[in-house]
Design a protein around this motif. Structure first.
Motif, PDB file in Angstrom:
ATOM      1  N   VAL A  91      49.600  53.441  42.621  1.00 41.54           N
ATOM      2  CA  VAL A  91      48.291  54.042  42.318  1.00 41.54           C
ATOM      3  C   VAL A  91      47.964  55.091  43.374  1.00 41.54           C
ATOM      4  O   VAL A  91      48.496  55.067  44.478  1.00 41.54           O
ATOM      5  N   THR A  92      47.078  56.007  43.005  1.00 41.49           N
ATOM      6  CA  THR A  92      46.618  57.041  43.917  1.00 41.49           C
ATOM      7  C   THR A  92      45.110  56.944  44.028  1.00 41.49           C
ATOM      8  O   THR A  92      44.387  57.098  43.044  1.00 41.49           O
ATOM      9  N   VAL A  93      44.628  56.682  45.245  1.00 37.72           N
ATOM     10  CA  VAL A  93      43.186  56.588  45.502  1.00 37.72           C
ATOM     11  C   VAL A  93      42.702  57.949  45.973  1.00 37.72           C
ATOM     12  O   VAL A  93      43.221  58.494  46.952  1.00 37.72           O
ATOM     13  N   PRO A  94      41.725  58.542  45.278  1.00 40.08           N
ATOM     14  CA  PRO A  94      41.236  59.858  45.706  1.00 40.08           C
ATOM     15  C   PRO A  94      40.497  59.774  47.034  1.00 40.08           C
ATOM     16  O   PRO A  94      39.899  58.758  47.373  1.00 40.08           O
ATOM     17  N   SER A  95      40.557  60.853  47.783  1.00 39.81           N
ATOM     18  CA  SER A  95      39.911  60.906  49.089  1.00 39.81           C
ATOM     19  C   SER A  95      38.431  61.235  48.938  1.00 39.81           C
ATOM     20  O   SER A  95      38.051  62.117  48.173  1.00 39.81           O
ATOM     21  N   VAL A  96      37.603  60.520  49.675  1.00 37.55           N
ATOM     22  CA  VAL A  96      36.160  60.770  49.693  1.00 37.55           C
ATOM     23  C   VAL A  96      35.810  61.734  50.818  1.00 37.55           C
ATOM     24  O   VAL A  96      34.882  62.528  50.705  1.00 37.55           O
ATOM     25  N   ILE A  97      36.577  61.662  51.892  1.00 42.46           N
ATOM     26  CA  ILE A  97      36.316  62.490  53.069  1.00 42.46           C
ATOM     27  C   ILE A  97      37.030  63.827  52.904  1.00 42.46           C
ATOM     28  O   ILE A  97      38.240  63.853  52.671  1.00 42.46           O
ATOM     29  N   PRO A  98      36.318  64.933  52.997  1.00 41.79           N
ATOM     30  CA  PRO A  98      36.971  66.236  52.882  1.00 41.79           C
ATOM     31  C   PRO A  98      38.036  66.426  53.967  1.00 41.79           C
ATOM     32  O   PRO A  98      37.968  65.840  55.037  1.00 41.79           O
ATOM     33  N   LEU A  99      39.012  67.222  53.665  1.00 42.22           N
ATOM     34  CA  LEU A  99      40.124  67.575  54.558  1.00 42.22           C
ATOM     35  C   LEU A  99      41.156  66.468  54.695  1.00 42.22           C
ATOM     36  O   LEU A  99      42.093  66.599  55.465  1.00 42.22           O
ATOM     37  N   PHE A 100      41.007  65.354  53.976  1.00 36.56           N
ATOM     38  CA  PHE A 100      42.001  64.289  53.978  1.00 36.56           C
ATOM     39  C   PHE A 100      42.672  64.235  52.616  1.00 36.56           C
ATOM     40  O   PHE A 100      42.043  64.495  51.590  1.00 36.56           O
ATOM     41  N   ASP A 101      43.948  63.881  52.608  1.00 33.49           N
ATOM     42  CA  ASP A 101      44.697  63.795  51.357  1.00 33.49           C
ATOM     43  C   ASP A 101      44.412  62.478  50.643  1.00 33.49           C
ATOM     44  O   ASP A 101      43.925  61.519  51.242  1.00 33.49           O
ATOM     45  N   ASP A 102      44.767  62.448  49.342  1.00 28.38           N
ATOM     46  CA  ASP A 102      44.660  61.215  48.584  1.00 28.38           C
ATOM     47  C   ASP A 102      45.637  60.189  49.148  1.00 28.38           C
ATOM     48  O   ASP A 102      46.659  60.534  49.730  1.00 28.38           O
ATOM     49  N   VAL A 103      45.317  58.918  48.950  1.00 28.24           N
ATOM     50  CA  VAL A 103      46.137  57.832  49.479  1.00 28.24           C
ATOM     51  C   VAL A 103      46.911  57.202  48.328  1.00 28.24           C
ATOM     52  O   VAL A 103      46.322  56.773  47.336  1.00 28.24           O
ATOM     53  N   SER A 104      48.247  57.171  48.459  1.00 27.99           N
ATOM     54  CA  SER A 104      49.097  56.537  47.447  1.00 27.99           C
ATOM     55  C   SER A 104      49.594  55.204  47.982  1.00 27.99           C
ATOM     56  O   SER A 104      49.936  55.086  49.160  1.00 27.99           O
ATOM     57  N   MET A 105      49.641  54.213  47.098  1.00 27.25           N
ATOM     58  CA  MET A 105      50.131  52.901  47.496  1.00 27.25           C
ATOM     59  C   MET A 105      50.787  52.244  46.303  1.00 27.25           C
ATOM     60  O   MET A 105      50.519  52.605  45.158  1.00 27.25           O
ATOM     61  N   SER A 106      51.663  51.290  46.567  1.00 29.44           N
ATOM     62  CA  SER A 106      52.323  50.577  45.479  1.00 29.44           C
ATOM     63  C   SER A 106      52.447  49.102  45.840  1.00 29.44           C
ATOM     64  O   SER A 106      52.471  48.726  47.012  1.00 29.44           O
ATOM     65  N   ARG A 107      52.526  48.287  44.792  1.00 30.37           N
ATOM     66  CA  ARG A 107      52.684  46.851  44.944  1.00 30.37           C
ATOM     67  C   ARG A 107      53.732  46.382  43.951  1.00 30.37           C
ATOM     68  O   ARG A 107      53.886  46.942  42.868  1.00 30.37           O
ATOM     69  N   GLN A 108      54.451  45.334  44.338  1.00 31.88           N
ATOM     70  CA  GLN A 108      55.484  44.745  43.483  1.00 31.88           C
ATOM     71  C   GLN A 108      55.143  43.297  43.189  1.00 31.88           C
ATOM     72  O   GLN A 108      54.510  42.623  44.003  1.00 31.88           O
ATOM     73  N   ALA A 109      55.599  42.837  42.031  1.00 30.43           N
ATOM     74  CA  ALA A 109      55.489  41.425  41.668  1.00 30.43           C
ATOM     75  C   ALA A 109      56.770  41.006  40.972  1.00 30.43           C
ATOM     76  O   ALA A 109      57.356  41.784  40.212  1.00 30.43           O
ATOM     77  N   THR A 110      57.226  39.815  41.252  1.00 31.07           N
ATOM     78  CA  THR A 110      58.451  39.302  40.664  1.00 31.07           C
ATOM     79  C   THR A 110      58.153  37.986  39.962  1.00 31.07           C
ATOM     80  O   THR A 110      57.481  37.115  40.506  1.00 31.07           O
ATOM     81  N   MET A 111      58.668  37.869  38.730  1.00 28.33           N
ATOM     82  CA  MET A 111      58.482  36.653  37.921  1.00 28.33           C
ATOM     83  C   MET A 111      59.859  36.209  37.414  1.00 28.33           C
ATOM     84  O   MET A 111      60.736  37.039  37.185  1.00 28.33           O
ATOM     85  N   PRO A 112      60.039  34.914  37.221  1.00 27.02           N
ATOM     86  CA  PRO A 112      61.299  34.455  36.628  1.00 27.02           C
ATOM     87  C   PRO A 112      61.384  34.871  35.156  1.00 27.02           C
ATOM     88  O   PRO A 112      60.403  34.820  34.430  1.00 27.02           O
ATOM     89  N   THR A 113      62.555  35.297  34.741  1.00 23.29           N
ATOM     90  CA  THR A 113      62.761  35.737  33.380  1.00 23.29           C
ATOM     91  C   THR A 113      62.908  34.526  32.459  1.00 23.29           C
ATOM     92  O   THR A 113      63.693  33.631  32.725  1.00 23.29           O
ATOM     93  N   ASP A 114      62.130  34.528  31.363  1.00 21.39           N
ATOM     94  CA  ASP A 114      62.238  33.458  30.376  1.00 21.39           C
ATOM     95  C   ASP A 114      63.412  33.744  29.448  1.00 21.39           C
ATOM     96  O   ASP A 114      63.603  34.869  28.995  1.00 21.39           O
ATOM     97  N   ASP A 115      64.179  32.746  29.172  1.00 22.04           N
ATOM     98  CA  ASP A 115      65.324  32.937  28.259  1.00 22.04           C
ATOM     99  C   ASP A 115      64.999  32.479  26.875  1.00 22.04           C
ATOM    100  O   ASP A 115      64.326  31.636  26.536  1.00 22.04           O
TER     101      ASP A 115
END
Length: 125
Positions: A101-125
């Protein structure tokens, strides 16, 4: 008979009127920056939470379905203004989903903040 003259208090050279408003005006930009920084930190926390929720939803659906519906589930779980990018990869035993996701910057002169998250689940057969 003459009345005694009453002296009016004179204002000296050290008149303090208006000093408090000048102090407030001088401190106001600092208060605004601190307030905007607090809002920015709150938005970043919200973005991290949304990315994690989207990754869990995408991994859950992809591990059960396997037909690519995990990406749509991840998109639906995240607020649209964060511009989520979802990728869910199903493996033989585990399914891992990543949401960025990309969070827009509220403070002028600063860039947007990008971040990512992962999740792992067991695969059902």
């Amino acid at each position: 008979m003459r009345r005694p003259r009453v002296r009016k208090p004179r204002r000296g050279l050290r008149d303090d009127r208006g000093v408090s408003i000048l102090e407030f005006v001088g401190f106001l930009p600092i208060l605004l920056v601190v307030g905007m920084a607090a809002v920015q930190l709150g938005l970043i926390g919200y973005g991290i939470n949304q990315a994690g929720s989207g990754a869990r939803a995408a991994a859950r659906v992809a591990s059960q379905d396997g037909s690519g519906a995990g990406d749509a589930a991840g998109q639906a779980a995240v607020s649209g203004w964060l511009n989520p990018v979802v990728s869910a990869a199903e493996g033989p035993d585990l399914t891992t989903a990543t949401v960025s996701v990309t969070v827009p910057s509220v403070i002028p002169l600063f860039d947007d903040v990008s971040m990512s998250r992962q999740a792992t689940m067991p695969t059902d057969d």
